[in-house]
Design a protein around this motif. Structure first.
Motif, PDB file in Angstrom:
ATOM      1  N   ILE A  52       0.824  -0.470   0.046  1.00 14.41           N
ATOM      2  CA  ILE A  52       0.030   0.060  -0.085  1.00 14.41           C
ATOM      3  C   ILE A  52       0.820   1.499  -0.394  1.00 14.41           C
ATOM      4  N   ASP A  53       0.798   1.999  -0.966  1.00 12.81           N
ATOM      5  CA  ASP A  53       1.774   3.091  -1.093  1.00 12.81           C
ATOM      6  C   ASP A  53       1.000   4.007   0.416  1.00 12.81           C
ATOM      7  N   PRO A  54       2.093   4.751   0.757  1.00 12.67           N
ATOM      8  CA  PRO A  54       1.662   6.252   2.870  1.00 12.67           C
ATOM      9  C   PRO A  54       0.792   6.643   0.937  1.00 12.67           C
ATOM     10  N   SER A  55       1.307   7.596  -0.022  1.00 10.32           N
ATOM     11  CA  SER A  55       0.300   8.541  -0.147  1.00 10.32           C
ATOM     12  C   SER A  55      -1.425   8.116  -0.345  1.00 10.32           C
ATOM     13  N   LEU A  56      -1.958   6.139  -0.570  1.00 16.18           N
ATOM     14  CA  LEU A  56      -3.029   5.985  -0.971  1.00 16.18           C
ATOM     15  C   LEU A  56      -3.426   5.389   1.127  1.00 16.18           C
ATOM     16  N   ARG A  57      -2.732   5.193   2.224  1.00 19.62           N
ATOM     17  CA  ARG A  57      -3.187   4.514   3.341  1.00 19.62           C
ATOM     18  C   ARG A  57      -3.846   5.540   4.106  1.00 19.62           C
ATOM     19  N   PRO A  58      -4.623   6.647   3.685  1.00 17.21           N
ATOM     20  CA  PRO A  58      -5.226   7.275   4.697  1.00 17.21           C
ATOM     21  C   PRO A  58      -6.905   7.149   3.651  1.00 17.21           C
ATOM     22  N   ILE A  59      -6.426   6.710   2.582  1.00 16.30           N
ATOM     23  CA  ILE A  59      -7.806   6.419   1.305  1.00 16.30           C
ATOM     24  C   ILE A  59      -8.090   4.773   2.253  1.00 16.30           C
ATOM     25  N   TRP A  60      -7.021   3.788   1.555  1.00 18.72           N
ATOM     26  CA  TRP A  60      -7.554   2.700   2.858  1.00 18.72           C
ATOM     27  C   TRP A  60      -8.411   2.282   4.354  1.00 18.72           C
ATOM     28  N   ASP A  61      -7.930   2.944   5.261  1.00 17.01           N
ATOM     29  CA  ASP A  61      -7.885   3.260   6.460  1.00 17.01           C
ATOM     30  C   ASP A  61      -9.687   4.091   6.493  1.00 17.01           C
ATOM     31  N   LEU A  62      -9.985   4.967   6.204  1.00 13.67           N
ATOM     32  CA  LEU A  62     -11.100   5.712   5.726  1.00 13.67           C
ATOM     33  C   LEU A  62     -11.720   4.636   5.452  1.00 13.67           C
ATOM     34  N   ALA A  63     -11.559   3.487   4.270  1.00 18.22           N
ATOM     35  CA  ALA A  63     -12.623   1.962   3.300  1.00 18.22           C
ATOM     36  C   ALA A  63     -12.683   1.072   4.664  1.00 18.22           C
TER      37      ALA A  63
ATOM     38  N   VAL B 157     -12.302   3.448  -6.038  1.00 17.19           N
ATOM     39  CA  VAL B 157     -12.849   4.167  -5.342  1.00 17.19           C
ATOM     40  C   VAL B 157     -13.135   5.574  -6.151  1.00 17.19           C
ATOM     41  N   ASN B 158     -14.192   6.234  -5.721  1.00 13.82           N
ATOM     42  CA  ASN B 158     -14.357   7.293  -6.527  1.00 13.82           C
ATOM     43  C   ASN B 158     -14.949   8.525  -5.441  1.00 13.82           C
ATOM     44  N   GLN B 159     -13.914   8.878  -5.559  1.00 13.07           N
ATOM     45  CA  GLN B 159     -15.015  10.839  -4.949  1.00 13.07           C
ATOM     46  C   GLN B 159     -15.562  11.549  -5.134  1.00 13.07           C
ATOM     47  N   TRP B 160     -16.537  11.568  -4.799  1.00 14.88           N
ATOM     48  CA  TRP B 160     -17.537  12.527  -4.850  1.00 14.88           C
ATOM     49  C   TRP B 160     -17.536  13.932  -4.054  1.00 14.88           C
ATOM     50  N   LYS B 161     -18.153  15.319  -4.957  1.00 15.47           N
ATOM     51  CA  LYS B 161     -17.753  16.768  -4.600  1.00 15.47           C
ATOM     52  C   LYS B 161     -19.646  17.117  -3.980  1.00 15.47           C
ATOM     53  N   THR B 162     -19.425  17.005  -3.281  1.00 10.62           N
ATOM     54  CA  THR B 162     -20.676  18.041  -2.288  1.00 10.62           C
ATOM     55  C   THR B 162     -20.593  19.146  -1.785  1.00 10.62           C
ATOM     56  N   SER B 163     -21.585  19.751  -1.142  1.00 13.94           N
ATOM     57  CA  SER B 163     -22.529  21.302  -1.226  1.00 13.94           C
ATOM     58  C   SER B 163     -22.440  21.119   0.184  1.00 13.94           C
ATOM     59  N   GLU B 164     -21.556  19.905   1.181  1.00 11.29           N
ATOM     60  CA  GLU B 164     -21.166  19.915   2.606  1.00 11.29           C
ATOM     61  C   GLU B 164     -19.782  19.693   2.513  1.00 11.29           C
ATOM     62  N   ASP B 165     -19.418  19.426   3.827  1.00 10.28           N
ATOM     63  CA  ASP B 165     -17.987  19.877   4.458  1.00 10.28           C
ATOM     64  C   ASP B 165     -17.279  18.266   4.480  1.00 10.28           C
TER      65      ASP B 165
ATOM     66  N   VAL C 174     -14.923  -2.885  -1.976  1.00  9.27           N
ATOM     67  CA  VAL C 174     -13.973  -3.812  -1.482  1.00  9.27           C
ATOM     68  C   VAL C 174     -14.604  -4.831  -1.256  1.00  9.27           C
ATOM     69  N   LEU C 175     -13.951  -5.999  -1.525  1.00  5.03           N
ATOM     70  CA  LEU C 175     -13.414  -7.360  -1.481  1.00  5.03           C
ATOM     71  C   LEU C 175     -13.105  -7.697   0.412  1.00  5.03           C
ATOM     72  N   LEU C 176     -14.556  -8.133   0.582  1.00  2.00           N
ATOM     73  CA  LEU C 176     -14.507  -9.075   2.285  1.00  2.00           C
ATOM     74  C   LEU C 176     -14.635 -10.305   1.872  1.00  2.00           C
ATOM     75  N   HIS C 177     -13.000 -10.737   2.754  1.00  2.00           N
ATOM     76  CA  HIS C 177     -12.981 -12.470   3.170  1.00  2.00           C
ATOM     77  C   HIS C 177     -13.689 -12.698   3.746  1.00  2.00           C
ATOM     78  N   GLU C 178     -14.695 -13.449   3.713  1.00  2.00           N
ATOM     79  CA  GLU C 178     -15.307 -14.433   4.586  1.00  2.00           C
ATOM     80  C   GLU C 178     -14.938 -15.930   4.568  1.00  2.00           C
ATOM     81  N   PHE C 179     -14.623 -16.185   6.188  1.00  2.00           N
ATOM     82  CA  PHE C 179     -13.862 -17.155   6.667  1.00  2.00           C
ATOM     83  C   PHE C 179     -14.935 -18.092   6.804  1.00  2.00           C
ATOM     84  N   SER C 180     -14.574 -19.626   7.487  1.00  2.00           N
ATOM     85  CA  SER C 180     -15.263 -20.525   7.022  1.00  2.00           C
ATOM     86  C   SER C 180     -15.448 -20.900   5.594  1.00  2.00           C
ATOM     87  N   THR C 181     -16.471 -19.762   4.555  1.00  2.00           N
ATOM     88  CA  THR C 181     -16.508 -19.992   2.873  1.00  2.00           C
ATOM     89  C   THR C 181     -14.708 -19.835   2.810  1.00  2.00           C
TER      90      THR C 181
END
Length: 291
Positions: free
Chosen positions: A181-192, A218-226, A234-241
Motif C-alpha cells: 500500500i503506497d503511503p500516499s494511499l494509506r489514508p484512503i485505505w484506512d477510511l475505507a 474508489v471514487n470521491q464525490w463532490k458535495t455541497s457540504e464539508d 471492497v472485497l471482503l474475505h469471508e472466513f469459513s467459506t
C-alpha cells in the motif's frame, strides 16, 4: 397483688441459643452473603440460559472481532482503528434456540501502530449471537488507546489532506499485486476500512466473520457540504467459506461526527444481494462506552 415480670437469666457459656434469635441470625447472614455476591456472577438475569462449559471452537475470538468491528464503526475515527491482540478471558451462555451470549475481556492494538511503539488497550464486551443470523448485538467498553485530542488532530490532518486533493480519486486495487500500500494511499485505505467495519459487523454471525482484503475501486464525490463523500468497492474475505464478497459502499465522514454508511454486497453463494444502512436495529441493545 400485682405480679412482677422476672428478667430472663443471662445465657451461660455452652447453653444453646433460643430458636427465634438463631433464625434471625441465620437470615441476616444469608442476606449479607447475597449482597456481597458480585453482580456479574452466575447466569444472565433472563431465564432460559445455561452456562456452556464447552465453548465452540473460536467463539471467543469471533465475539471479540465482531465487537471491534462495531467499536471501529462507532468511533468514526480512522486514526483510532483497533484490531484484536489477544482474548484474555471469556464465558458463554446458551439457550434452547442455540443462541449464545458471550462475555469476554480482550486486548487490542492500533491498526496502524507507530514504529517501535507498542500501543495496547483493553476491552470488555458482551456479544449476543442469534444462532446463524447476522448483526450480533454488542455492548463494549474500552480503555483509551490514544488521547482524544491526539486522535482528533490526526483525523483533521487526514481530512485536510483529502480535501486538498485537486482531482477526484479514481483508484484501482489497493493493495497492489505485491500486497503493498503506497503511503500516499494509506489514508484512503484506512477510511475505507472504517466504513467497511460497519458492513463486517452487520454481516458477522456465530460461524462467519469477515476482513477487508482489497479496495478494488474508489471514487470521491463532490458535495455541497464539508464532509468527505466516498463511493467505493471492497472485497471482503469471508472466513469459513473462504469466499471473496464484493461490496459496494457509500461513506460520508466528517471528523468528530457519526459515520454514515450505506452498502450492498453480492453474495457469491446466493443469487440475492444483501444491503443495509447504519440505521438498522439489533434485537438486543447495542451500546458503546468509554471512548
Amino acid at each position: 397483688m400485682q405480679l412482677r415480670r422476672q428478667p430472663l437469666p443471662a445465657p451461660r457459656p455452652g447453653d444453646p441459643y433460643p430458636a427465634a434469635p438463631l433464625l434471625a441470625l441465620l437470615l441476616l447472614l444469608a442476606l449479607q452473603g447475597a449482597a456481597a455476591a458480585p453482580a456479574g456472577s452466575g447466569e444472565p438475569e433472563d431465564s432460559g440460559w445455561r452456562q456452556d462449559a464447552e465453548l465452540p471452537h473460536g467463539l471467543l475470538s469471533q465475539a471479540a472481532r465482531a465487537a471491534l468491528h462495531f467499536f471501529n464503526f462507532r468511533t468514526s475515527s480512522p486514526s483510532a482503528l483497533r484490531v484484536l491482540a489477544e482474548v484474555q478471558e471469556g464465558r458463554a451462555w446458551i439457550n434452547q434456540k442455540k443462541e449464545y451470549k458471550v462475555d469476554l475481556v480482550f486486548t487490542t492494538e492500533l491498526y496502524n501502530p507507530e514504529k517501535g511503539k507498542e500501543r495496547l488497550g483493553k476491552c470488555s464486551a458482551r456479544v449476543f449471537f442469534r444462532n446463524e443470523k447476522p448483526r450480533p448485538a454488542t455492548n463494549i467498553t474500552c480503555t483509551r488507546l490514544i488521547e482524544k485530542k491526539a486522535r482528533q488532530e490526526e483525523d483533521y490532518l487526514l481530512y485536510k489532506y483529502m480535501k486538498q486533493l485537486k482531482n477526484l480519486l479514481d483508484v484501482v486495487s489497493i493493495p497492489d499485486s505485491h500486497g503493498h500500500i503506497d503511503p500516499s494511499l494509506r489514508p484512503i485505505w484506512d477510511l475505507a476500512f472504517l466504513g467497511s467495519s460497519y458492513v463486517m459487523w452487520e454481516k458477522t454471525t456465530q460461524f462467519l466473520h469477515y476482513y477487508m482484503a482489497q479496495l478494488s475501486s474508489v471514487n470521491q464525490w463532490k458535495t455541497s457540504e464539508d464532509a468527505i463523500d466516498f463511493d467505493y468497492t471492497v472485497l471482503l474475505h469471508e472466513f469459513s467459506t473462504q469466499e471473496m464478497i464484493p461490496c459496494h459502499i457509500h461513506l460520508v465522514w466528517y471528523p468528530g461526527k457519526p459515520l454514515k454508511v450505506k452498502y450492498h454486497c453480492q453474495e457469491l453463494h446466493t443469487p440475492e444481494e444483501a444491503s443495509g444502512t447504519e440505521e438498522g436495529s439489533a434485537v438486543a441493545p447495542t451500546e458503546l462506552s468509554n471512548l
